[in-house]
Design an enzyme around this catalytic site. Structure first.
Site, PDB file in Angstrom:
ATOM      1  N   SER A  74       0.853  -1.186   0.000  1.00 25.42           N
ATOM      2  CA  SER A  74       0.000   0.000   0.000  1.00 25.42           C
ATOM      3  C   SER A  74       0.888   1.235   0.000  1.00 25.42           C
ATOM      4  CB  SER A  74      -0.880   0.003   1.257  1.00 25.42           C
ATOM      5  OG  SER A  74      -1.515   1.246   1.465  1.00 25.42           O
ATOM      6  N   TYR A 119      -2.591   0.064  10.518  1.00 26.32           N
ATOM      7  CA  TYR A 119      -2.519  -0.425   9.141  1.00 26.32           C
ATOM      8  C   TYR A 119      -1.167  -0.096   8.527  1.00 26.32           C
ATOM      9  CZ  TYR A 119      -3.754  -1.092   4.214  1.00 26.32           C
ATOM     10  OH  TYR A 119      -3.777  -1.506   2.912  1.00 26.32           O
TER      11      TYR A 119
END
Length: 225
Positions: A128, A141
Site C-alpha cells: 500500500s 494499518y
C-alpha cells in the site's frame, strides 16, 4: 506445463481482478476464508481451484498447503484495514492487524518456500502507499504495511533464487475502500481511485518481467480527475 499461481483474498475486488488477469497463462489456486465466497469467481474462471482457509489459523494453513510441491507465483492480497488514532486503538486491534497483514503472510510463505524454490518462483506482496508513509488515523494499518515491506526485503536477500515484488498502490475502488471512505465520513467516488484492473495489470507486468530482471517495487498512484 503451465505455471501455477496462488492468490489469497481472491473472492472479490483486487484479488478477483488479479485472478482474471493471470488466468490465461496460469493454473490458479484462489484463496478465501470460505469456499462459498469463491463461488462467483470460480464460476467465471472454471479451471481455477479453491484454496479455502483462514490464513490466521496456522494449523489449517499447514494442512491446506500439503500436496503443493511446486508453485510459480504466490500473490499475497488478503488483508484487513482497521483505522483509528493511536489514542483510540486497542491492543487487540494492533494484534489482529499484524496477525492478518504480516504474520499470516510470513507463515504461508514459509510453508510454501519448498514449492517456490522448486519452481524458481515469484512472491508478490500487495502492499500500500501506507507501506511507504503513515498518515494520522492509519497507524496500525501503516505499521503492518511497513512490516510487510521489511518482510519482502528480507525474503529477497534470503532467497536469491526467488523474485520478490512489493506492489504499493494508492487507493483502489473496491468494497473495502468504500467502507474506509464511509468510516472517514466521506462520500465514495470510484473515479477518484485506481481500478482493480489497473493494479492487477501491474501484478502481471511484474510476473511477466523477463528472467534477467527483478522488479523489486512498483508504486502506483491514481491520476487526479
Amino acid at each position: 506445463m503451465r505455471p501455477t499461481a496462488l492468490i489469497t483474498g481472491a473472492s472479490r475486488g483486487l484479488g478477483a481482478a488479479i485472478a482474471r488477469e493471470l488466468a490465461p497463462g496460469h493454473d490458479l489456486l484462489l484463496g478465501a476464508r470460505k469456499e462459498d465466497a469463491l463461488k462467483p469467481i470460480l464460476t467465471e474462471l472454471e479451471a481455477a481451484k479453491p484454496f479455502p482457509v483462514d490464513l490466521t489459523d496456522h494449523a489449517a494453513v499447514a494442512a491446506a498447503v500439503k500436496g503443493i510441491d511446486r508453485l510459480d507465483v504466490l500473490v499475497h492480497n488478503a488483508g484487513i484495514a482497521d483505522l483509528g488514532t493511536v489514542a483510540e486503538t486497542s491492543a487487540e486491534v494492533w494484534r489482529n492487524t499484524m496477525e492478518a497483514n504480516v504474520i499470516a503472510v510470513a507463515e504461508l510463505t514459509r510453508l510454501l518456500l519448498p514449492a517456490l524454490r522448486a519452481a524458481g518462483g515469484h512472491v508478490v506482496l500487495i502492499n500500500s502507499g501506507a507501506g511507504l508513509r503513515a498518515n494520522a488515523g492509519w497507524g496500525p494499518y501503516a505499521a503492518s504495511k511497513f512490516a510487510l515491506r521489511a518482510l519482502g526485503d528480507a525474503l529477497r536477500h534470503e532467497e536469491p533464487t526467488l523474485r520478490v515484488t512489493s506492489i504499493h498502490p494508492g487507493r483502489i475502488a473496491t468494497d473495502m475502500q468504500r467502507e474506509i471512505v464511509e468510516a472517514e465520513g466521506g462520500e465514495f467516488d470510484a473515479d477518484q481511485f485506481l481500478t482493480p484492473e489497473t493494479v492487477a495489470r501491474a501484478v502481471r507486468t511484474a510476473i511477466d518481467t523477463a528472467p534477467d530482471g527483478h522488479p523489486t517495487e512498483i508504486v502506483l498512484r491514481p491520476i487526479a480527475r
